[in-house]
Design a protein around this motif. Sequence first.
Motif, mmCIF file in Angstrom:
data_model
loop_
_atom_site.group_PDB
_atom_site.id
_atom_site.type_symbol
_atom_site.label_atom_id
_atom_site.label_comp_id
_atom_site.label_asym_id
_atom_site.label_seq_id
_atom_site.Cartn_x
_atom_site.Cartn_y
_atom_site.Cartn_z
ATOM 1 N N GLU A 133 0.833 -1.202 0.000
ATOM 2 C CA GLU A 133 0.000 0.000 0.000
ATOM 3 C C GLU A 133 0.870 1.255 0.000
ATOM 4 O O GLU A 133 0.654 2.174 -0.794
ATOM 5 N N ILE A 134 1.871 1.279 0.876
ATOM 6 C CA ILE A 134 2.735 2.459 0.958
ATOM 7 C C ILE A 134 3.526 2.627 -0.341
ATOM 8 O O ILE A 134 3.673 3.726 -0.855
ATOM 9 N N GLU A 135 3.983 1.532 -0.877
ATOM 10 C CA GLU A 135 4.766 1.614 -2.104
ATOM 11 C C GLU A 135 3.932 2.214 -3.236
ATOM 12 O O GLU A 135 4.416 3.051 -4.016
ATOM 13 N N GLY A 136 2.658 1.833 -3.279
ATOM 14 C CA GLY A 136 1.743 2.379 -4.280
ATOM 15 C C GLY A 136 1.646 3.891 -4.164
ATOM 16 O O GLY A 136 1.765 4.622 -5.161
ATOM 17 N N VAL A 137 1.457 4.367 -2.930
ATOM 18 C CA VAL A 137 1.330 5.818 -2.712
ATOM 19 C C VAL A 137 2.640 6.509 -3.096
ATOM 20 O O VAL A 137 2.638 7.553 -3.754
ATOM 21 N N CYS A 138 3.776 5.928 -2.702
ATOM 22 C CA CYS A 138 5.087 6.519 -3.016
ATOM 23 C C CYS A 138 5.246 6.674 -4.530
ATOM 24 O O CYS A 138 5.678 7.727 -5.017
ATOM 25 N N ALA A 189 10.089 16.860 0.507
ATOM 26 C CA ALA A 189 8.835 17.272 -0.129
ATOM 27 C C ALA A 189 8.032 16.032 -0.515
ATOM 28 O O ALA A 189 6.807 15.988 -0.339
ATOM 29 N N LEU A 190 8.724 15.009 -0.980
ATOM 30 C CA LEU A 190 8.045 13.775 -1.383
ATOM 31 C C LEU A 190 7.486 13.047 -0.159
ATOM 32 O O LEU A 190 6.361 12.571 -0.156
ATOM 33 N N LYS A 191 8.305 13.011 0.897
ATOM 34 C CA LYS A 191 7.843 12.370 2.146
ATOM 35 C C LYS A 191 6.576 13.055 2.650
ATOM 36 O O LYS A 191 5.612 12.409 3.042
ATOM 37 N N GLY A 192 6.626 14.402 2.618
ATOM 38 C CA GLY A 192 5.464 15.181 3.073
ATOM 39 C C GLY A 192 4.240 14.810 2.253
ATOM 40 O O GLY A 192 3.144 14.651 2.806
ATOM 41 N N GLY A 193 4.424 14.651 0.949
ATOM 42 C CA GLY A 193 3.312 14.287 0.076
ATOM 43 C C GLY A 193 2.724 12.936 0.453
ATOM 44 O O GLY A 193 1.502 12.769 0.527
ATOM 45 N N VAL A 194 3.604 11.976 0.745
ATOM 46 C CA VAL A 194 3.126 10.639 1.113
ATOM 47 C C VAL A 194 2.379 10.687 2.450
ATOM 48 O O VAL A 194 1.301 10.108 2.600
ATOM 49 N N MET A 195 2.945 11.421 3.423
ATOM 50 C CA MET A 195 2.308 11.507 4.740
ATOM 51 C C MET A 195 0.931 12.151 4.622
ATOM 52 O O MET A 195 -0.029 11.717 5.255
ATOM 53 N N GLY A 243 -1.011 10.935 7.561
ATOM 54 C CA GLY A 243 -0.049 10.753 8.643
ATOM 55 C C GLY A 243 0.107 9.321 9.116
ATOM 56 O O GLY A 243 0.790 9.061 10.102
ATOM 57 N N LYS A 244 -0.549 8.385 8.440
ATOM 58 C CA LYS A 244 -0.551 7.026 8.965
ATOM 59 C C LYS A 244 0.562 6.131 8.451
ATOM 60 O O LYS A 244 0.778 5.042 8.967
ATOM 61 N N ALA A 245 1.249 6.569 7.395
ATOM 62 C CA ALA A 245 2.316 5.715 6.861
ATOM 63 C C ALA A 245 3.498 5.712 7.819
ATOM 64 O O ALA A 245 3.823 6.734 8.420
ATOM 65 N N LEU A 267 10.792 5.275 -0.824
ATOM 66 C CA LEU A 267 11.034 6.383 -1.757
ATOM 67 C C LEU A 267 12.433 6.260 -2.356
ATOM 68 O O LEU A 267 12.622 6.371 -3.561
ATOM 69 N N ARG A 268 13.403 6.006 -1.487
ATOM 70 C CA ARG A 268 14.789 5.886 -1.960
ATOM 71 C C ARG A 268 14.944 4.735 -2.955
ATOM 72 O O ARG A 268 15.652 4.851 -3.954
#
Length: 485
Positions: free
Chosen positions: A429-434, A458-464, A469-471, A480-481
């Motif tokens: 799920e997280i990978e999809g959002v990233c 900036a990318l981290k902020g976008g994912v959160m 805020g749950k990731a 992301l890396r």
Amino acid sequence: MKDYEAVIGLEVHVQLKCDTKMFTRAAYRFGEPPNTLTNPVVMGLPGTLPVLNKRAIELSIQTGLMFGCHIAEVCKWDRKNYFYPDQPKNYQISQFDQPICIGGVVEIELPGPARNVMGEHREVKLTRIHLEEDVGKLTHYENGSLVDFNRAGTPLIEIVSEPDLFSAEEAAAFLNAIRLNMIYAGLSDCDMEKGQMRCDANVSVRPVGSEKLGIRTEMKNLNSISGVRDSVNYEIRRQSKVLEKGGEIFQETRRWNAEQGYTVALRSKEEAHDYRYFPDPDLMPVRVSREWVDCLHAKLPERPFDRQRRYLKDFGLPFTMASVLCQNSELGNFFEEAVTKCNKPLEIGNLVANDLLRELSAGKDAESQGLVLLPIKSGHVAELVKLVEEGVISRQIAQDIFPQMFQTGESPSTIVEKKGLRQTTDMAEIEGVCARIIAENPKPVGEFRAGNEKAINALKGGVMKATRGKANPAMVDKLLRKLLA
Ligand code: ADP
Ligand code: MG
């Protein structure tokens, strides 16, 4: 001027936390309509007799114990005779040669080199602490004066220091330490604006290296800590200048003009009162048993500076946090209770010293609001820290839900479940959002690939944001890396 050093001795009056007066059951509260808290004893009418307030004795003994005084086995009452319109009887019942507490020390804390660094600690010697009754209050108008006897006869202690303070900064620290200890132990509220703590400052200077004390002047009835600091500094400078020019200092009482910042002579030693002290024939001496003292001692909290040292040593807290937690014994108890339930002192300390105090002051009267009555329980704070440690919620979510825990008294797990705030650790799920965020934000992606490490935030902020805020932040960083590489 550098050739002189200052010597200061303070006499500090503190109103004890009693509901009734020193020698009668008339009530005392601050701020009542004038002359409504009196009775024939307070007014000193003929035929009345004083009866001792036991609680006032107990609070005085506890004050003495906080400051390591010797508690007298027997203390007695003396009449201090003088006429003044704020004193109905024309004498004040006080203690002359047999005070309730003898000797002792007040540990002071001097400001450190920076706010977050502990300053020097030092013990300042006390001469004595005695118990007496307060006087009323005069208000002067253009064409007359009015007297209010509400405060007359309320229990008052006088804490007398040895000439053992050597700067205005130390004098201020001495008053701060008395306030801290007495509020801490519930002996007085020490509210200087309400006149619950007042101070006479005795100041002299002497050539550096001299053992002999110089002639002193006395500033009476200072009613703020800054007033003490400023008037003492002024007096040190004034006296040094006089001596430098070969002049002489006279033992006198001086008045501090707070508005304009100078002292002016009021009366000389020759005009000083002869109080004609004699034992009050209406009052028996008080015998204080060892058992009584031990029992009162057992009810006292650990002293604030002792506790502060323990927090630094045992919990490894930073100084600023330890000193905030040790301002109030209930706050310290709350913190320690939470730590016994979750052994993460730094995290718990952070929530208590920052989030809890912020919520308390948002509810305005932080000081009067007893912490025991709080909806939030120490167990809930411990649980919140555990939820973060176990990765159930992020640190950010923990801070976000704190106000709700405070307002509703609900446990953090209840709030987390109700609002669906559990951290997502579902890798796919997280990978999809990233991947989506990377596709939608070519600019930071380009910058990051060009070597700007910070662009990833900036990318981290976008994912959160996208995951509310749950990731799991560590997982987001890793994924992301991986995707950007
Ligand atoms: P009084 O009751 O007349 O004010 P005390 O002898 O009880 O006189 O002293 C009161 C205060 O003055 C004490 O706190 C004491 O430490 C302080 N004191 C006495 N002599 C000096 C001095 N030479 N310089 C500074 N402070 C002094
Ligand atoms: Mg004096």
